[in-house]
Design a protein around this motif. Structure first.
Motif, PDB file in Angstrom:
ATOM      1  N   THR A  24     -14.712  17.539   8.544  1.00  0.00           N
ATOM      2  CA  THR A  24     -14.806  16.164   8.036  1.00  0.00           C
ATOM      3  C   THR A  24     -15.246  15.152   9.091  1.00  0.00           C
ATOM      4  O   THR A  24     -15.407  13.976   8.773  1.00  0.00           O
ATOM      5  CB  THR A  24     -13.447  15.708   7.472  1.00  0.00           C
ATOM      6  OG1 THR A  24     -12.508  15.596   8.550  1.00  0.00           O
ATOM      7  CG2 THR A  24     -12.926  16.668   6.422  1.00  0.00           C
ATOM      8  N   THR A  73      -5.749  19.815   1.672  1.00  0.00           N
ATOM      9  CA  THR A  73      -6.446  19.387   0.455  1.00  0.00           C
ATOM     10  C   THR A  73      -7.718  18.612   0.784  1.00  0.00           C
ATOM     11  O   THR A  73      -8.692  18.685   0.041  1.00  0.00           O
ATOM     12  CB  THR A  73      -5.525  18.528  -0.442  1.00  0.00           C
ATOM     13  OG1 THR A  73      -5.076  17.400   0.307  1.00  0.00           O
ATOM     14  CG2 THR A  73      -4.332  19.336  -0.934  1.00  0.00           C
ATOM     15  N   ILE A  74      -7.718  17.898   1.902  1.00  0.00           N
ATOM     16  CA  ILE A  74      -8.910  17.159   2.325  1.00  0.00           C
ATOM     17  C   ILE A  74     -10.020  18.137   2.710  1.00  0.00           C
ATOM     18  O   ILE A  74     -11.188  17.933   2.360  1.00  0.00           O
ATOM     19  CB  ILE A  74      -8.572  16.211   3.501  1.00  0.00           C
ATOM     20  CG1 ILE A  74      -7.560  15.163   3.044  1.00  0.00           C
ATOM     21  CG2 ILE A  74      -9.834  15.566   4.071  1.00  0.00           C
ATOM     22  CD1 ILE A  74      -6.930  14.363   4.181  1.00  0.00           C
ATOM     23  N   ASP A 120     -11.312  19.695  -0.483  1.00  0.00           N
ATOM     24  CA  ASP A 120     -12.182  18.747  -1.182  1.00  0.00           C
ATOM     25  C   ASP A 120     -13.582  18.741  -0.561  1.00  0.00           C
ATOM     26  O   ASP A 120     -14.588  18.723  -1.279  1.00  0.00           O
ATOM     27  CB  ASP A 120     -11.601  17.334  -1.141  1.00  0.00           C
ATOM     28  CG  ASP A 120     -10.400  17.161  -2.059  1.00  0.00           C
ATOM     29  OD1 ASP A 120     -10.207  17.984  -2.975  1.00  0.00           O
ATOM     30  OD2 ASP A 120      -9.641  16.188  -1.840  1.00  0.00           O
ATOM     31  N   LYS A 121     -13.643  18.741   0.753  1.00  0.00           N
ATOM     32  CA  LYS A 121     -14.947  18.733   1.440  1.00  0.00           C
ATOM     33  C   LYS A 121     -15.699  20.027   1.166  1.00  0.00           C
ATOM     34  O   LYS A 121     -16.910  20.016   0.921  1.00  0.00           O
ATOM     35  CB  LYS A 121     -14.746  18.515   2.950  1.00  0.00           C
ATOM     36  CG  LYS A 121     -16.023  18.380   3.726  1.00  0.00           C
ATOM     37  CD  LYS A 121     -16.743  17.092   3.402  1.00  0.00           C
ATOM     38  CE  LYS A 121     -17.965  16.934   4.289  1.00  0.00           C
ATOM     39  NZ  LYS A 121     -18.744  15.752   3.965  1.00  0.00           N
ATOM     40  N   SER A 181     -15.387  21.799  -1.459  1.00  0.00           N
ATOM     41  CA  SER A 181     -15.788  21.694  -2.860  1.00  0.00           C
ATOM     42  C   SER A 181     -17.135  20.991  -2.979  1.00  0.00           C
ATOM     43  O   SER A 181     -18.010  21.420  -3.744  1.00  0.00           O
ATOM     44  CB  SER A 181     -14.709  20.930  -3.640  1.00  0.00           C
ATOM     45  OG  SER A 181     -15.118  20.700  -4.960  1.00  0.00           O
ATOM     46  N   GLU A 182     -17.314  19.943  -2.209  1.00  0.00           N
ATOM     47  CA  GLU A 182     -18.603  19.220  -2.192  1.00  0.00           C
ATOM     48  C   GLU A 182     -19.715  20.113  -1.637  1.00  0.00           C
ATOM     49  O   GLU A 182     -20.808  20.179  -2.194  1.00  0.00           O
ATOM     50  CB  GLU A 182     -18.509  17.980  -1.311  1.00  0.00           C
ATOM     51  CG  GLU A 182     -17.641  16.875  -1.829  1.00  0.00           C
ATOM     52  CD  GLU A 182     -17.483  15.761  -0.797  1.00  0.00           C
ATOM     53  OE1 GLU A 182     -18.364  15.601   0.088  1.00  0.00           O
ATOM     54  OE2 GLU A 182     -16.462  15.043  -0.865  1.00  0.00           O
ATOM     55  N   ASP A 186     -15.429  23.837  -7.948  1.00  0.00           N
ATOM     56  CA  ASP A 186     -14.190  23.118  -8.209  1.00  0.00           C
ATOM     57  C   ASP A 186     -13.174  23.426  -7.108  1.00  0.00           C
ATOM     58  O   ASP A 186     -13.143  24.538  -6.575  1.00  0.00           O
ATOM     59  CB  ASP A 186     -13.639  23.541  -9.578  1.00  0.00           C
ATOM     60  CG  ASP A 186     -12.485  22.675 -10.015  1.00  0.00           C
ATOM     61  OD1 ASP A 186     -12.752  21.546 -10.464  1.00  0.00           O
ATOM     62  OD2 ASP A 186     -11.324  23.122  -9.864  1.00  0.00           O
ATOM     63  N   VAL A 187     -12.342  22.462  -6.792  1.00  0.00           N
ATOM     64  CA  VAL A 187     -11.333  22.637  -5.743  1.00  0.00           C
ATOM     65  C   VAL A 187     -10.425  23.821  -6.045  1.00  0.00           C
ATOM     66  O   VAL A 187     -10.026  24.561  -5.138  1.00  0.00           O
ATOM     67  CB  VAL A 187     -10.503  21.347  -5.542  1.00  0.00           C
ATOM     68  CG1 VAL A 187      -9.350  21.585  -4.593  1.00  0.00           C
ATOM     69  CG2 VAL A 187     -11.372  20.226  -5.031  1.00  0.00           C
ATOM     70  N   SER A 188     -10.110  24.044  -7.322  1.00  0.00           N
ATOM     71  CA  SER A 188      -9.247  25.186  -7.660  1.00  0.00           C
ATOM     72  C   SER A 188      -9.935  26.512  -7.313  1.00  0.00           C
ATOM     73  O   SER A 188      -9.271  27.468  -6.896  1.00  0.00           O
ATOM     74  CB  SER A 188      -8.860  25.154  -9.139  1.00  0.00           C
ATOM     75  OG  SER A 188     -10.005  25.276  -9.955  1.00  0.00           O
ATOM     76  N   SER A 230      -9.758  26.911  -3.540  1.00  0.00           N
ATOM     77  CA  SER A 230      -8.399  27.347  -3.212  1.00  0.00           C
ATOM     78  C   SER A 230      -8.227  28.840  -3.487  1.00  0.00           C
ATOM     79  O   SER A 230      -7.692  29.581  -2.649  1.00  0.00           O
ATOM     80  CB  SER A 230      -7.385  26.537  -4.009  1.00  0.00           C
ATOM     81  OG  SER A 230      -6.086  27.010  -3.788  1.00  0.00           O
TER      82      SER A 230
END
Length: 190
Positions: free
Chosen positions: A116, A159-160, A163-164, A166-167, A172-174, A177
């Motif tokens: 990030t 989670t951050i 999320d990154k 995921s982008e 999807d974040v799930s 994960s």
């Protein structure tokens, strides 16, 4: 034995690694490796300690968690020669070529807060590495992701990172994960 703590006499520390493996239900040997950021004068000692701990990991059929700071070539030569196929390049912050070399050996990339950082760089090429080679990590209490950079890192910040990712992977974040958890299990077991 972290490379920053290697000395002229590492025998007692290496013995402690053996003792801990006998005492506890350890799932890996690490964080081990080579760190040439502050001091290059003890490279030979760091290599010796790294090799000793790789042997311990191999003898106990355990993965390793590799600390690599300003020492990619030295570490890569060792793990390639040692035919090491199970472990994580902790806190990966290298380039695409290095990432490809690592993953071609069957090792995973530990991705944390650096992903990030504005000038971290790995967000520019990570999409070229199959997500099957990625595990999430914090390096807590260090390297907190943006917007917490400079503060104490903690597990909730994963989670951050997810999320990154995921982008970057357009998933999807799930799903991020699920995949990264599966990747961790491949290294450390259930």
């Amino acid at each position: 034995l972290h490379p920053s703590y290697v000395t002229e006499n590492n025998d007692s520390e290496i013995s402690l690694v053996y003792e801990n493996l006998e005492k506890y239900n350890c799932v890996a040997v690490g964080e081990i490796g080579i760190d040439l950021y502050w001091d290059k004068s003890n490279l030979a000692l760091q290599k010796e300690a790294f090799l000793a701990q790789i042997k311990i990991a191999k003898d106990n059929d355990l993965p390793i968690v590799i600390h690599c700071r300003e020492s990619f070539n030295e570490i890569y030569q060792i793990i390639k020669k040692e035919n090491l196929i199970n472990g994580i390049f902790h806190c990966f912050s290298g380039n695409l070529e290095q990432a490809k070399k690592i993953t071609s050996l069957g090792l995973k990339l530990g991705i944390g807060g650096v992903l990030t950082f504005k000038n971290g760089g790995i967000d520019k090429f990570l999409h070229q590495i199959n997500i099957e080679h990625i595990v999430l990590e914090t390096d807590s209490p260090y390297l907190a992701p943006s917007p917490f950079r400079g503060k104490r890192n903690e597990s909730s910040y994963l989670t951050i990172i997810a999320d990154k990712l995921s982008e970057i992977y357009n998933l999807d974040v799930s799903e991020i994960s699920r995949i990264t958890q599966k990747n961790s299990y491949e290294i450390f077991g259930d």
